[in-house]
Design an enzyme around this catalytic site. Structure first.
Site, PDB file in Angstrom:
ATOM      1  N   ASP A 246       0.858  -1.192   0.000  1.00 26.31           N
ATOM      2  CA  ASP A 246       0.000   0.000   0.000  1.00 26.31           C
ATOM      3  C   ASP A 246       0.889   1.235   0.000  1.00 26.31           C
ATOM      4  OD1 ASP A 246      -2.264   1.528  -0.018  1.00 26.31           O
ATOM      5  OD2 ASP A 246      -3.037   0.855   1.907  1.00 26.31           O
ATOM      6  N   ASN A 251      -0.124   6.880   3.582  1.00 27.61           N
ATOM      7  CA  ASN A 251       0.229   5.907   4.611  1.00 27.61           C
ATOM      8  C   ASN A 251       1.563   6.224   5.265  1.00 27.61           C
ATOM      9  OD1 ASN A 251      -2.046   4.258   4.533  1.00 27.61           O
ATOM     10  ND2 ASN A 251      -1.230   2.993   2.877  1.00 27.61           N
TER      11      ASN A 251
END
Length: 376
Positions: A246, A251
């Protein structure tokens, strides 16, 4: 975008979760108490995160030791809890031990900043699902809602030089991760199956798509995307490395414009380097395309494909290959996740069931353009 309600992600009661977490912490640190518990609202649609302060009345001692290998107990912590099975989960399985050990692997072998891991609890009896606790990193995260590409976000308000610094540091995260983790130590992240790491990865996505549409309308667009992949398969896959999975700036916790903590490792897997590069490029394009459709300029100069490729090549000596394949694959994977999230909204009555499954994919036009060779 502002008119779209945020999808429901849990049926759990935060106060009850906090109480049960305090009870569990008492078995690890007698007298410890959870305070100031909050749920982050801008990011995350899969595993649940609870941010909290740890009130521990005594310093570490032989009777109340620090976690093995750690120096002291941090005050600010974060809990990662497997998704609520009653909340129509995004993924069919949540392996919290796998995420925990991935964080420890990256911490042990690289200079990629990841949160300090504290405890792993695999018994679901305590909070209703397995979980782990880690130290909380202080800093800022480019938000998903509203997207960081929109006017008003801290990243949009930054200077061109500051955003360039953030981009360079973020690409360096991928370069260091791919170069520094010894593949022999990451074998537990290999996708089951036969053939190359990429073949296994794509077949796992096919299985995930089949799970998403089981009992629901199928997506002709996603199925055309899989057919496109088969027709444009890369000739040279290169070496398999540990990929973050991801890999996007949403993130990352940034201290100023430098990464302070790289989060969300549930999609980590072995595969070509370009899996992460394609995901990083596409996920920014996803937000940028939405922003332009809303009438705003967004951040068109951030994370441009050719710049990301050039920066990565300079850092690693590896010139990214077949990036149209990997960016389309990223768009396809994201479409499957979006379809599942939308079907969860249907499940909870937040949106009506559509006649056209493809209408649930916000980047439908972009994915169609990619399959037709007119996106880039």
């Amino acid at each position: 975008m502002s008119a779209i309600p945020r999808p429901r992600t849990t049926t759990r009661d935060p106060e009850e979760l906090t109480r049960r977490l305090t009870d569990w912490l008492g078995t690890r640190l007698p007298g410890a108490r959870v305070t100031a518990a909050t749920v982050p609202g801008s990011n995350g649609m899969s595993s649940e995160t609870l941010l909290f302060d740890l009130d521990h009345p005594r310093p570490s001692s032989p009777e109340s030791p620090a976690p093995p290998g750690q120096d002291g107990i941090p005050r600010s912590c974060a809990l990662r809890l497997a998704a609520d099975p009653a909340a129509y989960t995004v993924f069919p399985r949540y392996d919290m031990a796998r995420q925990f050990h991935t964080l420890r692997l990256v911490a042990a072998h690289t200079d990629v900043p990841v949160p300090r891991t504290l405890w792993l609890e695999e018994d679901p009896a305590h909070l209703g699902a397995p979980f782990f606790v880690m130290a909380r990193a202080e800093g800022r995260v480019p938000p998903d809602v509203m997207p960081y590409t929109y006017e008003g976000s801290w990243l949009h308000a930054a200077t061109d030089a500051e955003r360039d610094r953030l981009e360079a540091a973020s690409v360096a995260v991928l370069a260091h991760l791919h170069d520094q983790v010894p593949i022999r130590a990451a074998g537990f992240l290999a996708t089951p199956g036969e053939g190359s790491a990429l073949h296994r990865h794509v077949e796992a996505q096919r299985a995930y798509y089949a799970w998403v549409v089981d009992g629901r309308p199928r997506s002709p667009l996603i199925e055309r995307g899989f057919a496109w992949l088969a027709a444009h398969w890369p000739k040279d896959l290169g070496e398999a490395v540990l990929t973050w999975g991801d890999a996007r700036i949403g993130n990352v916790v940034y201290d100023g414009f430098e990464p302070a903590a790289v989060l969300d490792w549930e999609m980590a897997a072995l595969g070509p380097r370009e899996l992460d590069l394609g995901w990083m490029v596409f996920l920014h394009r996803f937000f940028q395309d939405l922003t332009e459709r809303s009438g705003q300029r967004g951040l068109p100069d951030l994370l441009r494909r050719e710049v990301v490729e050039s920066r990565y090549a300079r850092l690693t000596g590896h010139a990214p290959r077949d990036m149209e394949f990997y960016t389309l694959y990223a768009a396809l994977r994201h479409a499957i996740v979006m379809l599942r999230v939308a079907y969860r909204q249907v499940h909870f009555g937040e949106i009506p069931a559509p006649d056209d499954a493809d209408a649930l994919i916000l980047h439908r036009d972009a994915l169609e353009a990619m399959t037709e060779g007119r996106y880039w």
